[in-house]
Design an enzyme around this catalytic site. Structure first.
Site, short mmCIF file in Angstrom:
data_model
loop_
_atom_site.label_atom_id
_atom_site.label_comp_id
_atom_site.label_asym_id
_atom_site.label_seq_id
_atom_site.Cartn_x
_atom_site.Cartn_y
_atom_site.Cartn_z
N TYR A 9 -3.93 4.31 -5.71
CA TYR A 9 -5.19 3.94 -5.20
C TYR A 9 -4.86 4.37 -3.64
O TYR A 9 -6.11 4.10 -2.58
CB TYR A 9 -4.07 2.67 -5.35
CG TYR A 9 -5.12 1.74 -4.14
CD1 TYR A 9 -6.37 0.66 -4.83
CD2 TYR A 9 -4.40 0.93 -3.25
CE1 TYR A 9 -6.74 -0.45 -3.14
CE2 TYR A 9 -4.70 -0.15 -1.69
CZ TYR A 9 -6.51 -0.63 -2.65
OH TYR A 9 -6.90 -1.87 -1.76
N HIS A 101 -6.05 0.89 9.04
CA HIS A 101 -6.76 -0.01 7.58
C HIS A 101 -6.03 0.33 6.66
O HIS A 101 -6.14 0.45 5.69
CB HIS A 101 -7.75 1.05 8.21
CG HIS A 101 -9.23 0.00 6.79
ND1 HIS A 101 -9.64 -0.82 6.40
CD2 HIS A 101 -9.33 0.95 6.26
CE1 HIS A 101 -9.81 -1.05 5.24
NE2 HIS A 101 -10.12 0.15 4.76
N HIS A 104 -3.02 -0.52 5.53
CA HIS A 104 -2.76 -2.01 5.35
C HIS A 104 -3.23 -1.25 4.12
O HIS A 104 -2.35 -1.93 2.88
CB HIS A 104 -3.27 -2.95 5.91
CG HIS A 104 -3.97 -3.97 5.02
ND1 HIS A 104 -3.25 -5.00 5.51
CD2 HIS A 104 -5.23 -4.35 5.00
CE1 HIS A 104 -3.93 -6.03 4.58
NE2 HIS A 104 -5.03 -5.53 3.90
N GLU A 105 -4.46 -0.41 3.39
CA GLU A 105 -4.74 -1.05 2.26
C GLU A 105 -4.10 0.18 0.69
O GLU A 105 -4.17 0.05 -0.16
CB GLU A 105 -6.34 -0.06 2.30
CG GLU A 105 -7.47 -0.49 2.78
CD GLU A 105 -7.74 -1.98 2.31
OE1 GLU A 105 -7.37 -2.09 1.04
OE2 GLU A 105 -8.22 -3.36 2.86
N THR A 106 -2.70 0.58 1.66
CA THR A 106 -1.99 1.51 0.95
C THR A 106 -0.73 0.71 0.47
O THR A 106 -0.26 0.97 -0.24
CB THR A 106 -1.94 2.79 1.75
OG1 THR A 106 -0.77 3.43 2.65
CG2 THR A 106 -3.03 3.55 1.48
#
Length: 108
Positions: A9, A101, A104-106
């Site tokens: 991810y 971002h 947050h996404e990781t």
């Protein structure tokens, strides 16, 4: 989220950012504003970049060292308006938002 999945991810999110940076010269995110004199490299210092990368769990994140500050700055050569439109504060906000971002996404 499993360790392997988390690593994939992280790589996917960062890859998406690099591709976005390299392929978005027009469209909704394009600005006709005049670039300012901000140096993204001066804002995204090695300490800043490594401080964010170091948040990844090194033992469990295979993708932790996949991207470097140099690779990030090199990608910016393809999108020279990133972090360089508006005031100096606008530039800092844009850069901070991008890194917020990423983290947050990781999941960090």
């Amino acid at each position: 989220m499993g360790t392997k999945l988390q690593s994939i991810y992280v790589i996917g999110v960062m890859s998406g950012f690099v591709l976005m940076m390299m392929g978005m010269p027009t469209g909704l995110c394009h600005s006709n504003g005049t670039p300012n004199d901000v140096s993204v490299a001066d804002i995204v210092t090695p300490e800043f970049f490594n401080g964010i990368i170091d948040q990844a769990d090194g033992a469990n994140c295979a993708g932790k060292n996949f991207y470097s500050r140099d690779a990030f700055l090199s990608a910016l050569n393809s999108y020279n308006q990133f972090g360089r439109i508006g005031s100096v504060d606008d530039s800092k906000r844009e850069i901070a938002a991008a890194f917020a971002h990423f983290t947050h996404e990781t999941g960090r």
